[in-house]
Design a protein around this motif. Structure first.
Motif, PDB file in Angstrom:
ATOM      1  N   GLY A  47       0.649  -1.095   0.045  1.00  0.00           N
ATOM      2  CA  GLY A  47      -0.006   0.373  -0.220  1.00  0.00           C
ATOM      3  C   GLY A  47       0.638   0.928   0.081  1.00  0.00           C
ATOM      4  N   ALA A  48       1.638   1.598   0.904  1.00  0.00           N
ATOM      5  CA  ALA A  48       2.687   2.353   0.553  1.00  0.00           C
ATOM      6  C   ALA A  48       3.414   2.362  -0.583  1.00  0.00           C
ATOM      7  CB  ALA A  48       4.034   2.538   1.963  1.00  0.00           C
ATOM      8  N   VAL A  49       4.167   1.978  -0.852  1.00  0.00           N
ATOM      9  CA  VAL A  49       4.552   1.924  -2.134  1.00  0.00           C
ATOM     10  C   VAL A  49       3.488   1.904  -3.552  1.00  0.00           C
ATOM     11  CG1 VAL A  49       5.537   1.149  -4.928  1.00  0.00           C
ATOM     12  CG2 VAL A  49       6.341   0.283  -1.854  1.00  0.00           C
TER      13      VAL A  49
ATOM     14  N   LEU B  77       1.701   8.821   2.665  1.00  0.00           N
ATOM     15  CA  LEU B  77       1.997  10.001   2.701  1.00  0.00           C
ATOM     16  C   LEU B  77       2.245  11.165   2.992  1.00  0.00           C
ATOM     17  CD1 LEU B  77      -1.756   9.193  -0.004  1.00  0.00           C
ATOM     18  CD2 LEU B  77       0.639   9.676  -0.887  1.00  0.00           C
ATOM     19  N   ALA B  78       1.976  10.833   4.260  1.00  0.00           N
ATOM     20  CA  ALA B  78       2.353  11.884   5.658  1.00  0.00           C
ATOM     21  C   ALA B  78       3.539  11.834   5.439  1.00  0.00           C
ATOM     22  CB  ALA B  78       1.402  11.659   6.894  1.00  0.00           C
ATOM     23  N   ILE B  79       4.471  11.010   5.042  1.00  0.00           N
ATOM     24  CA  ILE B  79       5.610  11.435   5.742  1.00  0.00           C
ATOM     25  C   ILE B  79       6.103  11.336   4.134  1.00  0.00           C
ATOM     26  CG2 ILE B  79       7.816   9.558   5.411  1.00  0.00           C
ATOM     27  CD1 ILE B  79       6.015   7.180   7.180  1.00  0.00           C
ATOM     28  N   ALA B  80       5.581  10.992   2.879  1.00  0.00           N
ATOM     29  CA  ALA B  80       6.160  11.185   1.841  1.00  0.00           C
ATOM     30  C   ALA B  80       5.922  13.216   1.685  1.00  0.00           C
ATOM     31  CB  ALA B  80       5.253  10.763   0.141  1.00  0.00           C
TER      32      ALA B  80
ATOM     33  N   VAL C 105       2.545   6.014  -2.111  1.00  0.00           N
ATOM     34  CA  VAL C 105       3.585   7.625  -3.202  1.00  0.00           C
ATOM     35  C   VAL C 105       2.784   7.630  -4.697  1.00  0.00           C
ATOM     36  CG1 VAL C 105       5.316   7.987  -2.717  1.00  0.00           C
ATOM     37  CG2 VAL C 105       4.697   6.660  -0.580  1.00  0.00           C
ATOM     38  N   THR C 106       3.673   6.320  -5.627  1.00  0.00           N
ATOM     39  CA  THR C 106       3.631   6.321  -6.734  1.00  0.00           C
ATOM     40  C   THR C 106       2.540   6.721  -6.785  1.00  0.00           C
ATOM     41  OG1 THR C 106       5.610   4.283  -6.725  1.00  0.00           O
ATOM     42  CG2 THR C 106       4.642   4.779  -8.919  1.00  0.00           C
ATOM     43  N   LEU C 107       1.290   6.581  -7.102  1.00  0.00           N
ATOM     44  CA  LEU C 107      -0.340   6.965  -7.512  1.00  0.00           C
ATOM     45  C   LEU C 107      -0.407   8.513  -7.738  1.00  0.00           C
ATOM     46  CD1 LEU C 107      -2.374   5.629  -9.169  1.00  0.00           C
ATOM     47  CD2 LEU C 107      -3.908   5.576  -6.972  1.00  0.00           C
ATOM     48  N   TYR C 108       0.928   8.842  -6.635  1.00  0.00           N
ATOM     49  CA  TYR C 108       0.272  10.489  -5.809  1.00  0.00           C
ATOM     50  C   TYR C 108       1.430  11.996  -6.642  1.00  0.00           C
ATOM     51  CZ  TYR C 108      -0.976  14.884  -3.134  1.00  0.00           C
ATOM     52  OH  TYR C 108      -1.391  15.810  -2.606  1.00  0.00           O
ATOM     53  N   TYR C 109       2.649  10.630  -6.542  1.00  0.00           N
ATOM     54  CA  TYR C 109       3.979  12.078  -6.369  1.00  0.00           C
ATOM     55  C   TYR C 109       4.044  11.598  -8.340  1.00  0.00           C
ATOM     56  CZ  TYR C 109       3.799  13.518  -2.744  1.00  0.00           C
ATOM     57  OH  TYR C 109       3.973  14.246  -1.129  1.00  0.00           O
ATOM     58  N   ILE C 110       3.782  10.802  -8.581  1.00  0.00           N
ATOM     59  CA  ILE C 110       3.980  10.609 -10.394  1.00  0.00           C
ATOM     60  C   ILE C 110       3.546  12.132 -11.539  1.00  0.00           C
ATOM     61  CG2 ILE C 110       3.429   9.045 -12.699  1.00  0.00           C
ATOM     62  CD1 ILE C 110       6.109   8.505 -11.054  1.00  0.00           C
TER      63      ILE C 110
END
Length: 236
Positions: free
Chosen positions: A9-11, A142-145, A14-19
């Motif tokens: 879920g983390a990978v 997402l909070a960490i990112a 993060v990828t889904l949001y920041y790409i």
């Protein structure tokens, strides 16, 4: 199983949001176009969720699936860690596909596995536990990112634009979207520096995916390596 589901879920989150954010800054894409650029990730993810579900009854060796998922997630996130504003979109699509394959293998199978391993009266709690892994991991990642993006992004812009005397609020606004004063186009040099800093900052965020992929591999190696069909099931 909980930790590996968290890693998937983390990978994925993060990828889904920041790409899309990366393409919005580096290519000036509209919201519709950045959504299209996510198709390699989303389509491959869905396909590999289905493949993982089909492999579980066929092979019964769920630990191997998580090991492979962790490896693919680690490779894909490591490659995304290297991107910058000059990286070709087609290359990024390939990296997305690797991440989609890895996370797809890890994201869903835990539900079927835990219901085979716990007493009947505990199955609802076990399913709820995996639900927390799926949804909670995305929120935490997402909070960490977001913390990494804002803190590292502001620091990078402050250093790169030290000669231009921008205020802290100007630097913060530059991270909020492509229509900030620094990206307005009035000064092409400033816009170029800003794009480079933001692109570099986004690439650093995929370190979250690297850590999650590596953790998933470690946990998968500690799982029961027997076939699921040969495991003594708890009756209730």
């Amino acid at each position: 199983l909980f930790i590996c589901t968290c890693c998937g879920g983390a990978v994925e989150g993060v990828t889904l949001y920041y790409i899309p954010l990366f393409f919005s800054f580096t290519h000036g894409d509209s919201s519709m176009k950045v959504a299209v650029r996510l198709l390699p990730l989303v389509v491959v993810f869905v396909v590999f969720v289905i493949i993982a579900g089909a492999l579980l009854p066929a092979t019964g060796r769920y630990a191997t699936t998580y090991t492979l998922g962790g490896i693919l997630s680690l490779i894909g996130s490591s490659l995304l860690f290297t991107i910058d504003e000059t990286t070709k979109p087609s290359t990024i699509y390939g990296f997305e596909a690797l991440v989609g394959a890895g996370t797809g293998l890890m994201f869903q199978n835990a539900y079927a596995i835990v219901t085979r391993k716990v007493e009947r009266h505990r199955k609802p709690r076990a399913i709820g536990f995996i639900n927390v892994a799926q949804l909670g991991s995305v929120a935490v990642a997402l909070a960490i990112a977001a913390c990494v993006f804002e803190n590292k992004g502001i620091a990078a812009l402050r250093d790169a634009l030290a000669d231009f005397n921008f205020s802290e609020s100007d630097l913060i606004s530059a991270l909020s979207g492509a229509h900030s004063a620094l990206m307005s186009g009035d000064n092409p040099e400033i816009a170029k520096i800003t794009i480079h800093c933001v692109a570099h900052t986004v690439s650093r965020i995929f370190g979250v995916g690297i850590a999650a992929g590596a953790l998933a591999i470690c946990c998968s190696l500690l799982m029961d390596q027997r076939k699921l069909s040969t495991v003594t099931l708890v009756k209730g």
